[in-house]
Design a protein around this motif. Structure first.
Motif, PDB file in Angstrom:
ATOM      1  N   ASN A  11       3.232  -9.154  -3.033  1.00 13.67           N
ATOM      2  CA  ASN A  11       2.424  -9.181  -1.813  1.00 13.67           C
ATOM      3  C   ASN A  11       2.533  -7.820  -1.144  1.00 13.67           C
ATOM      4  N   LEU A  12       1.542  -7.498  -0.331  1.00 11.46           N
ATOM      5  CA  LEU A  12       1.552  -6.221   0.366  1.00 11.46           C
ATOM      6  C   LEU A  12       2.710  -6.210   1.356  1.00 11.46           C
ATOM      7  N   ARG A  13       3.356  -5.082   1.461  1.00  9.43           N
ATOM      8  CA  ARG A  13       4.438  -4.943   2.435  1.00  9.43           C
ATOM      9  C   ARG A  13       3.870  -5.009   3.852  1.00  9.43           C
ATOM     10  N   ARG A  14       4.713  -5.392   4.747  1.00  8.64           N
ATOM     11  CA  ARG A  14       4.323  -5.461   6.162  1.00  8.64           C
ATOM     12  C   ARG A  14       3.805  -4.086   6.603  1.00  8.64           C
ATOM     13  N   GLY A  15       2.707  -4.104   7.314  1.00  6.10           N
ATOM     14  CA  GLY A  15       2.107  -2.876   7.794  1.00  6.10           C
ATOM     15  C   GLY A  15       1.022  -2.312   6.886  1.00  6.10           C
ATOM     16  N   PHE A  16       0.874  -2.891   5.678  1.00  5.28           N
ATOM     17  CA  PHE A  16      -0.155  -2.440   4.753  1.00  5.28           C
ATOM     18  C   PHE A  16      -1.309  -3.433   4.762  1.00  5.28           C
ATOM     19  N   ARG A  17      -2.523  -2.905   4.629  1.00  3.99           N
ATOM     20  CA  ARG A  17      -3.703  -3.771   4.612  1.00  3.99           C
ATOM     21  C   ARG A  17      -4.732  -3.184   3.660  1.00  3.99           C
ATOM     22  N   LEU A  18      -5.280  -4.057   2.828  1.00  4.36           N
ATOM     23  CA  LEU A  18      -6.339  -3.667   1.904  1.00  4.36           C
ATOM     24  C   LEU A  18      -7.678  -3.954   2.562  1.00  4.36           C
ATOM     25  N   GLN A  19      -8.584  -3.002   2.478  1.00  5.28           N
ATOM     26  CA  GLN A  19      -9.931  -3.268   2.977  1.00  5.28           C
ATOM     27  C   GLN A  19     -10.942  -2.423   2.234  1.00  5.28           C
ATOM     28  N   TRP A  20     -12.169  -2.915   2.220  1.00  9.95           N
ATOM     29  CA  TRP A  20     -13.286  -2.166   1.653  1.00  9.95           C
ATOM     30  C   TRP A  20     -13.734  -1.163   2.696  1.00  9.95           C
ATOM     31  N   GLU A  21     -13.888   0.067   2.301  1.00  5.74           N
ATOM     32  CA  GLU A  21     -14.316   1.122   3.210  1.00  5.74           C
ATOM     33  C   GLU A  21     -15.697   1.601   2.781  1.00  5.74           C
ATOM     34  N   ALA A  23     -17.796   3.731   4.006  1.00  2.35           N
ATOM     35  CA  ALA A  23     -18.014   5.178   4.055  1.00  2.35           C
ATOM     36  C   ALA A  23     -17.413   5.872   2.835  1.00  2.35           C
ATOM     37  N   GLN A  24     -16.312   5.329   2.302  1.00  9.54           N
ATOM     38  CA  GLN A  24     -15.666   5.901   1.120  1.00  9.54           C
ATOM     39  C   GLN A  24     -16.262   5.329  -0.170  1.00  9.54           C
ATOM     40  N   GLY A  25     -16.882   4.149  -0.065  1.00 12.49           N
ATOM     41  CA  GLY A  25     -17.426   3.474  -1.242  1.00 12.49           C
ATOM     42  C   GLY A  25     -16.348   2.921  -2.148  1.00 12.49           C
ATOM     43  N   CYS A  26     -15.211   2.539  -1.553  1.00 12.79           N
ATOM     44  CA  CYS A  26     -14.103   2.027  -2.353  1.00 12.79           C
ATOM     45  C   CYS A  26     -13.155   1.224  -1.462  1.00 12.79           C
ATOM     46  N   HIS A  27     -12.216   0.542  -2.116  1.00 11.64           N
ATOM     47  CA  HIS A  27     -11.152  -0.111  -1.381  1.00 11.64           C
ATOM     48  C   HIS A  27     -10.130   0.949  -0.973  1.00 11.64           C
ATOM     49  N   VAL A  28      -9.524   0.726   0.174  1.00 17.05           N
ATOM     50  CA  VAL A  28      -8.453   1.602   0.641  1.00 17.05           C
ATOM     51  C   VAL A  28      -7.274   0.735   1.052  1.00 17.05           C
ATOM     52  N   LEU A  29      -6.116   1.322   0.985  1.00 12.37           N
ATOM     53  CA  LEU A  29      -4.908   0.670   1.448  1.00 12.37           C
ATOM     54  C   LEU A  29      -4.493   1.397   2.712  1.00 12.37           C
ATOM     55  N   LEU A  30      -4.559   0.681   3.821  1.00  8.45           N
ATOM     56  CA  LEU A  30      -4.233   1.273   5.114  1.00  8.45           C
ATOM     57  C   LEU A  30      -2.785   0.964   5.471  1.00  8.45           C
ATOM     58  N   TYR A  31      -2.128   1.920   6.094  1.00  9.22           N
ATOM     59  CA  TYR A  31      -0.769   1.732   6.581  1.00  9.22           C
ATOM     60  C   TYR A  31      -0.605   2.625   7.803  1.00  9.22           C
ATOM     61  N   PRO A  32       0.432   2.425   8.604  1.00  7.54           N
ATOM     62  CA  PRO A  32       0.527   3.146   9.875  1.00  7.54           C
ATOM     63  C   PRO A  32       0.441   4.671   9.757  1.00  7.54           C
ATOM     64  N   GLU A  33       0.959   5.233   8.700  1.00  9.11           N
ATOM     65  CA  GLU A  33       0.970   6.684   8.561  1.00  9.11           C
ATOM     66  C   GLU A  33      -0.283   7.247   7.901  1.00  9.11           C
ATOM     67  N   GLY A  34      -1.171   6.388   7.404  1.00 14.44           N
ATOM     68  CA  GLY A  34      -2.349   6.924   6.743  1.00 14.44           C
ATOM     69  C   GLY A  34      -3.109   5.927   5.916  1.00 14.44           C
ATOM     70  N   MET A  35      -3.685   6.438   4.837  1.00  9.68           N
ATOM     71  CA  MET A  35      -4.564   5.638   3.997  1.00  9.68           C
ATOM     72  C   MET A  35      -4.463   6.134   2.558  1.00  9.68           C
ATOM     73  N   VAL A  36      -4.548   5.191   1.626  1.00  8.52           N
ATOM     74  CA  VAL A  36      -4.612   5.521   0.210  1.00  8.52           C
ATOM     75  C   VAL A  36      -5.977   5.070  -0.286  1.00  8.52           C
ATOM     76  N   ARG A  37      -6.722   6.004  -0.834  1.00 10.54           N
ATOM     77  CA  ARG A  37      -8.012   5.673  -1.429  1.00 10.54           C
ATOM     78  C   ARG A  37      -7.746   5.164  -2.845  1.00 10.54           C
ATOM     79  N   LEU A  38      -8.263   3.995  -3.166  1.00 13.60           N
ATOM     80  CA  LEU A  38      -7.982   3.351  -4.448  1.00 13.60           C
ATOM     81  C   LEU A  38      -9.157   3.477  -5.401  1.00 13.60           C
ATOM     82  N   ASN A  39      -8.848   3.631  -6.684  1.00 12.80           N
ATOM     83  CA  ASN A  39      -9.927   3.593  -7.664  1.00 12.80           C
ATOM     84  C   ASN A  39     -10.342   2.134  -7.851  1.00 12.80           C
ATOM     85  N   GLU A  40     -11.399   1.924  -8.593  1.00 14.90           N
ATOM     86  CA  GLU A  40     -11.953   0.575  -8.749  1.00 14.90           C
ATOM     87  C   GLU A  40     -10.936  -0.398  -9.357  1.00 14.90           C
ATOM     88  N   SER A  41     -10.197   0.051 -10.358  1.00 12.85           N
ATOM     89  CA  SER A  41      -9.212  -0.821 -11.008  1.00 12.85           C
ATOM     90  C   SER A  41      -8.109  -1.232 -10.039  1.00 12.85           C
TER      91      SER A  41
END
Length: 93
Positions: A11-21, A23-41
């Motif tokens: 499961n995602l650690r506390r403070g992390f959230r997956l969402q479709w973005e 503007a980026q055209g992809c899923h991102v993983l958001l967390y308090p310090e920033g964001m990770v842009r995820l590839n399709e897989s």
């Protein structure tokens, strides 16, 4: 896989959230310090990380959706291992 087995439940650690973005055209993983842009897989894998499904169940679900992809199991395991090492995921017995 050195740190976990197929029957552990990620499961995602506390403070992390997956969402479709859109503007980026992809899923991102958001967390308090920033964001990770995820590839399709990665986005497809993390969409199934709900704290209920085991790693094995995630693999089965993705095999059904993508039956023609060679090496799918290994790719999923490698991603989960990296996500765990990056502290995006925690694994429960």
């Amino acid at each position: 896989m050195s740190d976990f087995d197929l029957y552990q439940v990620p499961n995602l650690r506390r403070g992390f959230r997956l969402q479709w973005e859109p503007a980026q055209g992809c899923h991102v993983l958001l967390y308090p310090e920033g964001m990770v842009r995820l590839n399709e897989s990665a986005g497809e894998i993390l969409r199934l990380v709900d704290g209920q499904r085991s790693v094995a169940q995630i693999i089965v679900d993705l095999r059904r959706r993508f039956p023609d992809v060679q090496g799918l199991d290994e790719d999923i395991l490698a991603f989960i291992e990296v996500a765990h090492a990056q502290f995006w995921l925690q694994l429960q017995a």
